[in-house]
Design an enzyme around this catalytic site. Structure first.
Site, mmCIF file in Angstrom:
data_model
loop_
_atom_site.group_PDB
_atom_site.id
_atom_site.type_symbol
_atom_site.label_atom_id
_atom_site.label_comp_id
_atom_site.label_asym_id
_atom_site.label_seq_id
_atom_site.Cartn_x
_atom_site.Cartn_y
_atom_site.Cartn_z
ATOM 1 N N GLY A 50 20.534 125.772 86.599
ATOM 2 C CA GLY A 50 20.631 124.430 87.173
ATOM 3 C C GLY A 50 19.967 123.314 86.405
ATOM 4 O O GLY A 50 20.460 122.194 86.386
ATOM 5 N N GLU A 105 12.442 122.369 87.032
ATOM 6 C CA GLU A 105 13.478 122.728 88.005
ATOM 7 C C GLU A 105 14.456 121.577 88.202
ATOM 8 O O GLU A 105 14.092 120.407 88.009
ATOM 9 C CB GLU A 105 12.817 123.041 89.359
ATOM 10 C CG GLU A 105 12.427 124.488 89.542
ATOM 11 C CD GLU A 105 13.627 125.375 89.907
ATOM 12 O OE1 GLU A 105 14.789 124.965 89.712
ATOM 13 O OE2 GLU A 105 13.375 126.485 90.404
ATOM 14 N N ASP A 106 15.657 121.904 88.638
ATOM 15 C CA ASP A 106 16.639 120.882 88.982
ATOM 16 C C ASP A 106 16.380 120.300 90.368
ATOM 17 O O ASP A 106 16.348 119.105 90.575
ATOM 18 C CB ASP A 106 18.067 121.460 88.901
ATOM 19 C CG ASP A 106 18.203 122.798 89.632
ATOM 20 O OD1 ASP A 106 17.208 123.332 90.160
ATOM 21 O OD2 ASP A 106 19.328 123.338 89.665
ATOM 22 N N ASP A 109 14.625 123.077 97.332
ATOM 23 C CA ASP A 109 15.217 123.067 98.679
ATOM 24 C C ASP A 109 14.286 123.803 99.638
ATOM 25 O O ASP A 109 13.427 123.192 100.266
ATOM 26 C CB ASP A 109 16.610 123.715 98.585
ATOM 27 C CG ASP A 109 17.338 123.761 99.917
ATOM 28 O OD1 ASP A 109 16.942 123.045 100.848
ATOM 29 O OD2 ASP A 109 18.326 124.518 100.024
ATOM 30 N N LYS A 137 14.424 118.042 98.074
ATOM 31 C CA LYS A 137 15.034 117.796 99.389
ATOM 32 C C LYS A 137 13.930 117.619 100.422
ATOM 33 O O LYS A 137 12.928 118.336 100.398
ATOM 34 C CB LYS A 137 15.932 118.965 99.792
ATOM 35 C CG LYS A 137 17.266 118.962 99.071
ATOM 36 C CD LYS A 137 18.237 119.956 99.696
ATOM 37 C CE LYS A 137 19.467 120.089 98.828
ATOM 38 N NZ LYS A 137 20.403 121.101 99.335
ATOM 39 N N PHE A 158 24.095 119.144 100.498
ATOM 40 C CA PHE A 158 24.294 119.951 99.294
ATOM 41 C C PHE A 158 24.816 119.034 98.197
ATOM 42 O O PHE A 158 25.758 118.268 98.396
ATOM 43 C CB PHE A 158 25.298 121.078 99.570
ATOM 44 C CG PHE A 158 25.287 122.134 98.508
ATOM 45 C CD1 PHE A 158 24.297 123.107 98.492
ATOM 46 C CD2 PHE A 158 26.249 122.147 97.504
ATOM 47 C CE1 PHE A 158 24.263 124.074 97.507
ATOM 48 C CE2 PHE A 158 26.225 123.120 96.506
ATOM 49 C CZ PHE A 158 25.236 124.079 96.514
ATOM 50 N N VAL A 159 24.165 119.073 97.038
ATOM 51 C CA VAL A 159 24.550 118.173 95.940
ATOM 52 C C VAL A 159 25.022 118.966 94.721
ATOM 53 O O VAL A 159 24.611 120.112 94.511
ATOM 54 C CB VAL A 159 23.390 117.224 95.552
ATOM 55 C CG1 VAL A 159 23.140 116.201 96.657
ATOM 56 C CG2 VAL A 159 22.105 117.995 95.248
ATOM 57 N N ASP A 165 25.487 123.249 90.691
ATOM 58 C CA ASP A 165 26.839 123.790 90.884
ATOM 59 C C ASP A 165 27.151 124.098 92.338
ATOM 60 O O ASP A 165 26.265 124.247 93.167
ATOM 61 C CB ASP A 165 26.982 125.105 90.111
ATOM 62 C CG ASP A 165 26.238 126.242 90.806
ATOM 63 O OD1 ASP A 165 25.025 126.120 91.030
ATOM 64 O OD2 ASP A 165 26.893 127.249 91.163
ATOM 65 N N ARG A 171 28.766 121.648 87.096
ATOM 66 C CA ARG A 171 27.499 121.500 86.363
ATOM 67 C C ARG A 171 27.620 120.467 85.241
ATOM 68 O O ARG A 171 26.643 119.857 84.832
ATOM 69 C CB ARG A 171 27.094 122.838 85.731
ATOM 70 C CG ARG A 171 26.701 123.913 86.723
ATOM 71 C CD ARG A 171 26.012 125.036 85.973
ATOM 72 N NE ARG A 171 25.905 126.283 86.715
ATOM 73 C CZ ARG A 171 24.946 126.559 87.590
ATOM 74 N NH1 ARG A 171 24.031 125.671 87.863
ATOM 75 N NH2 ARG A 171 24.912 127.732 88.207
#
Ligand code: IMP
Ligand code: MG
Length: 189
Positions: A50, A105-106, A109, A137, A158-159, A165, A171
């Site tokens: 990610g 990190e991307d 959550d 988030k 959800f993004v 992805d 992506r």
């Protein structure tokens, strides 16, 4: 029949964060890290898959000396929610003992990945360890975690895009989108 990607980008209302907003944020985060680690040579660790785009954009903006390494963990599979079970799919190559480590990190959550990574990397005896995440988030954490460098705080949606992805798609997109219900339905028909 248009591709799922075309269906997504055709409606501007799905865009959560534009390229310009992302660029600005990445530059600001890189400037902060360059300032905080002045005189050090940290190892930046990209958490695959990610964060691959965020990571490459971030390191290109750093003005300090730094090394890079890559880890891969899995937890989501093709689902929208974390399975709670995390596997290490690729370990670090660089010895981290005595090094200043930044884990990139991307998105955070549930917090399970960060929680897991912190415990795992700690065993490798780094001199210090901090987390960087482009997105966090709000109100979705199920464990306590720390993340020292945060980009955008977002809602529960959800993004996708810019590394993120759904079922391995999207992506490659330069913007971040909210996953539309209609697209979710179309992909699960
Ligand atoms: P956590 O362990 O639940 O905090 O989730 C962390 C990982 O789940 C992230 O690194 C992403 O790969 C993935 N993830 C969480 N939320 C999303 C999302 O909204 N879109 C895409 N991937 C996500
Ligand atoms: Mg991830």
């Amino acid at each position: 029949m248009s591709s799922f990607t075309e269906q997504l980008v055709s409606e501007h209302k799905n865009v959560l964060l534009t390229r310009e907003q992302i660029n600005q944020k990445v530059r600001a985060m890189a400037a902060q890290i360059s300032q905080d680690y002045k005189g050090e040579v940290p190892v930046l660790i990209c958490v695959l898959n990610g964060s691959f785009l965020f990571f490459t954009d971030l390191v290109r903006e750093l003005t300090i000396d730094c090394e890079v390494d890559f880890v891969k963990i899995s937890s989501y599979g093709d689902a929208l929610k974390s399975s709670g079970k995390i596997d290490v799919l690729k370990n670090v190559d660089c010895p981290l003992e005595g090094r200043h480590v930044l884990i990139v990190e991307d998105i955070i959550d549930t917090g399970l990945s960060v929680h897991f990574l912190r415990r795992w990397i700690k065993k490798l005896n780094p001199a210090s360890m901090r987390f960087v995440s482009l997105l966090v988030k709000e109100g979705t954490a199920i464990v306590d975690y720390e993340c020292e460098y945060r980009g955008f705080t977002i809602g529960k949606e959800f993004v996708i895009g810019y590394g993120l992805d759904y079922k391995q798609l999207f992506r490659n997109l330069p913007e971040i989108y909210i996953m539309p219900e209609a697209l979710l339905d179309a992909m699960n028909k």
